[in-house]
Write a protein that holds these residues in place. Structure first.
Motif, PDB file in Angstrom:
ATOM      1  N   ASN A   1       0.800  -1.227   0.000  1.00 50.69           N
ATOM      2  CA  ASN A   1       0.000   0.000   0.000  1.00 50.69           C
ATOM      3  C   ASN A   1       0.832   1.277   0.000  1.00 50.69           C
ATOM      4  N   THR A   2       1.999   1.207  -0.602  1.00 52.65           N
ATOM      5  CA  THR A   2       2.840   2.393  -0.725  1.00 52.65           C
ATOM      6  C   THR A   2       3.903   2.119  -1.772  1.00 52.65           C
ATOM      7  N   GLY A   3       4.504   3.171  -2.306  1.00 55.25           N
ATOM      8  CA  GLY A   3       5.571   3.030  -3.282  1.00 55.25           C
ATOM      9  C   GLY A   3       5.060   2.658  -4.657  1.00 55.25           C
ATOM     10  N   PRO A   4       5.888   2.852  -5.709  1.00 56.18           N
ATOM     11  CA  PRO A   4       5.492   2.489  -7.069  1.00 56.18           C
ATOM     12  C   PRO A   4       5.689   1.003  -7.330  1.00 56.18           C
ATOM     13  N   ALA A   5       4.953   0.491  -8.309  1.00 54.26           N
ATOM     14  CA  ALA A   5       5.113  -0.909  -8.727  1.00 54.26           C
ATOM     15  C   ALA A   5       6.280  -1.061  -9.683  1.00 54.26           C
ATOM     16  N   SER A   6       6.629  -0.004 -10.394  1.00 51.91           N
ATOM     17  CA  SER A   6       7.735  -0.030 -11.353  1.00 51.91           C
ATOM     18  C   SER A   6       8.190   1.400 -11.596  1.00 51.91           C
ATOM     19  N   ASP A   7       9.206   1.554 -12.437  1.00 51.67           N
ATOM     20  CA  ASP A   7       9.677   2.907 -12.715  1.00 51.67           C
ATOM     21  C   ASP A   7       8.685   3.625 -13.634  1.00 51.67           C
ATOM     22  N   ASN A   8       8.974   4.884 -13.938  1.00 50.15           N
ATOM     23  CA  ASN A   8       8.055   5.694 -14.722  1.00 50.15           C
ATOM     24  C   ASN A   8       7.811   5.118 -16.112  1.00 50.15           C
TER      25      ASN A   8
ATOM     26  N   ILE B   1      11.747  24.924  -4.784  1.00 44.70           N
ATOM     27  CA  ILE B   1      10.346  24.837  -5.172  1.00 44.70           C
ATOM     28  C   ILE B   1       9.532  24.537  -3.923  1.00 44.70           C
ATOM     29  N   GLN B   2       8.229  24.672  -4.023  1.00 46.64           N
ATOM     30  CA  GLN B   2       7.364  24.319  -2.911  1.00 46.64           C
ATOM     31  C   GLN B   2       7.465  22.824  -2.648  1.00 46.64           C
ATOM     32  N   PRO B   3       7.734  22.391  -1.411  1.00 41.78           N
ATOM     33  CA  PRO B   3       7.861  20.952  -1.138  1.00 41.78           C
ATOM     34  C   PRO B   3       6.551  20.210  -1.414  1.00 41.78           C
ATOM     35  N   PHE B   4       6.674  18.937  -1.806  1.00 40.47           N
ATOM     36  CA  PHE B   4       5.522  18.062  -1.935  1.00 40.47           C
ATOM     37  C   PHE B   4       5.328  17.356  -0.589  1.00 40.47           C
ATOM     38  N   ILE B   5       4.130  17.471  -0.027  1.00 42.12           N
ATOM     39  CA  ILE B   5       3.871  16.958   1.306  1.00 42.12           C
ATOM     40  C   ILE B   5       2.618  16.099   1.282  1.00 42.12           C
ATOM     41  N   GLY B   6       2.714  14.876   1.848  1.00 39.75           N
ATOM     42  CA  GLY B   6       1.552  14.002   1.944  1.00 39.75           C
ATOM     43  C   GLY B   6       1.311  13.177   0.697  1.00 39.75           C
ATOM     44  N   ASP B   7       0.281  12.363   0.744  1.00 41.08           N
ATOM     45  CA  ASP B   7      -0.082  11.432  -0.336  1.00 41.08           C
ATOM     46  C   ASP B   7      -0.385  12.202  -1.619  1.00 41.08           C
ATOM     47  N   GLN B   8       0.328  11.830  -2.701  1.00 43.88           N
ATOM     48  CA  GLN B   8       0.129  12.457  -4.006  1.00 43.88           C
ATOM     49  C   GLN B   8      -0.547  11.507  -5.005  1.00 43.88           C
ATOM     50  N   GLY B   9      -1.045  10.361  -4.499  1.00 45.63           N
ATOM     51  CA  GLY B   9      -1.727   9.407  -5.368  1.00 45.63           C
ATOM     52  C   GLY B   9      -0.812   8.317  -5.881  1.00 45.63           C
ATOM     53  N   ASN B  10      -1.404   7.221  -6.320  1.00 46.84           N
ATOM     54  CA  ASN B  10      -0.641   6.053  -6.777  1.00 46.84           C
ATOM     55  C   ASN B  10      -0.293   6.191  -8.252  1.00 46.84           C
ATOM     56  N   SER B  11       0.538   7.193  -8.565  1.00 48.12           N
ATOM     57  CA  SER B  11       0.949   7.432  -9.950  1.00 48.12           C
ATOM     58  C   SER B  11       2.243   8.237  -9.945  1.00 48.12           C
ATOM     59  N   TRP B  12       2.938   8.166 -11.076  1.00 46.06           N
ATOM     60  CA  TRP B  12       4.100   9.018 -11.259  1.00 46.06           C
ATOM     61  C   TRP B  12       3.620  10.402 -11.694  1.00 46.06           C
TER      62      TRP B  12
END
Length: 342
Positions: free
Chosen positions: A220-227, A293-304
């Motif tokens: 339930n976290t991290g990518p399944a593969s690279d972009n 740049i503005q930091p990315f914080i929190g869940d950004q969705g299950n996508s690149w």
């Protein structure tokens, strides 16, 4: 002292000092002949990320003459080192009760020929100064370089702090031809794996980025593969890591002085219910600027996701630093990943 507390007998230390132990020396000669007691006052910051620690407290009678090497300032692993004329700069400190001057110093590279110089500088008791050796060394050949440096005062009363040995760093190739793309596909997956092309994990933080070609270990976290679906990516594994711990991924060095409008594009993946933060810093000609740049914080969705960064405010030689800050990492659902830089 005399039954009364004397506040701030040294300049107080405030703010983030980094994830390393640092040494502090305090001159107590003004209290000689008295019975004293110390009190360390810690004041918490704004929130839970403000732990303060002390250790190894020692009260000594310093010798009259005691000069040592405190740090190697140049070259550094953060800077884009790798020229034929690299300078060696060190910080020397006086822990003796007498002022000192005319200090003989030396260094060698990879155990080779000793280079000697003299610092014609007066250093007061319990003070320090920086010194640059007049002779440079050749660091243009790719590889790892080990620097040893030391003082050579014949009447030094404490020989245990005279040298700083086995300071190791690698030469950093500098990219001058653009467009330049890093996909990490020629890296070797592992924990952390084998990095190439000048990319590296920083050594002054609390965690590492890992190289992977498939799903991260946690569910339930991290990518399944690279972009692209078939190569490598680099990620910060969160399982078992304390909240707030940072991992800094350092890029190769880029000389963007010939570009009229430098621009960075990268993809990031931040999926997980306890996701932390992703920051982008830049080292410009040896000077660090955080959060360009503005930091990315929190869940950004299950996508690149991709972002474009304007680098036109910067010039000369730069290094990019992707700084991941762990969320509620002990709950493991907070892996952050980064892939492609162009």
């Amino acid at each position: 002292f005399g039954g009364q507390w004397v506040l701030d007998i040294m300049p107080f230390i405030s703010g983030n000092q980094g994830d390393v132990w640092k040494q502090q020396t305090v001159d107590l000669t003004s209290y000689t002949g008295n019975t004293i007691k110390f009190r360390f006052r810690g004041i918490t910051g704004n929130g839970f990320r403000s732990d303060i620690a002390i250790d190894d407290i020692e009260l000594i009678e310093p010798p009259a003459i005691d000069v040592g090497v405190k740090a190697i300032l140049l070259p550094t692993e953060d800077a884009c080192s790798g020229t034929a004329n690299e300078s060696v700069s060190i910080r020397i400190y006086n822990l003796g009760t007498n002022s000192v001057d005319t200090i003989p110093l030396a260094y060698d590279i990879n155990g080779g020929t000793t280079v000697r110089d003299t610092a014609f500088i007066t250093i007061p008791s319990f003070d320090s100064t920086d010194f640059v050796f007049s002779q440079t060394f050749n660091m243009s050949v790719a590889g790892t370089y080990t620097i040893n440096t030391w003082t050579e005062l014949s009447n030094d009363g404490n020989l245990t702090n005279d040298s700083l040995l086995n300071y190791s760093l690698a030469s950093s190739p500098i990219t001058t031809i653009f467009a330049d793309t890093s996909t990490f596909d020629n890296f070797t997956p592992g924990v952390p794996g084998v990095f190439n092309d000048g990319w590296s994990n920083a050594t002054n933080d609390g965690h590492n980025w890992y190289i992977s070609s498939g799903p991260t270990p946690s569910s339930n976290t991290g990518p399944a593969s690279d972009n692209g679906g078939s190569g490598n990516f680099i990620y910060m594994e969160a399982t078992g890591i304390n909240q707030g711990v940072e991992a800094n991924l350092q890029s190769k060095c880029y000389d963007i002085s010939s570009l009229n409008l430098a621009e960075l594009t990268f993809y990031y993946h931040m999926f997980g219910s306890n996701m932390g933060e992703l920051h982008l810093d830049i080292l410009e000609n040896g000077i660090l600027t955080r959060d360009i740049i503005q930091p990315f914080i929190g869940d950004q969705g299950n996508s690149w996701n991709s972002t474009v960064v304007d680098l036109s405010p910067y010039s000369g030689t730069i290094k990019l630093i992707f700084r991941a800050v762990c969320g509620n990492c002990l709950l493991y659902t907070s892996d952050a990943a980064d892939e492609e830089d162009s």
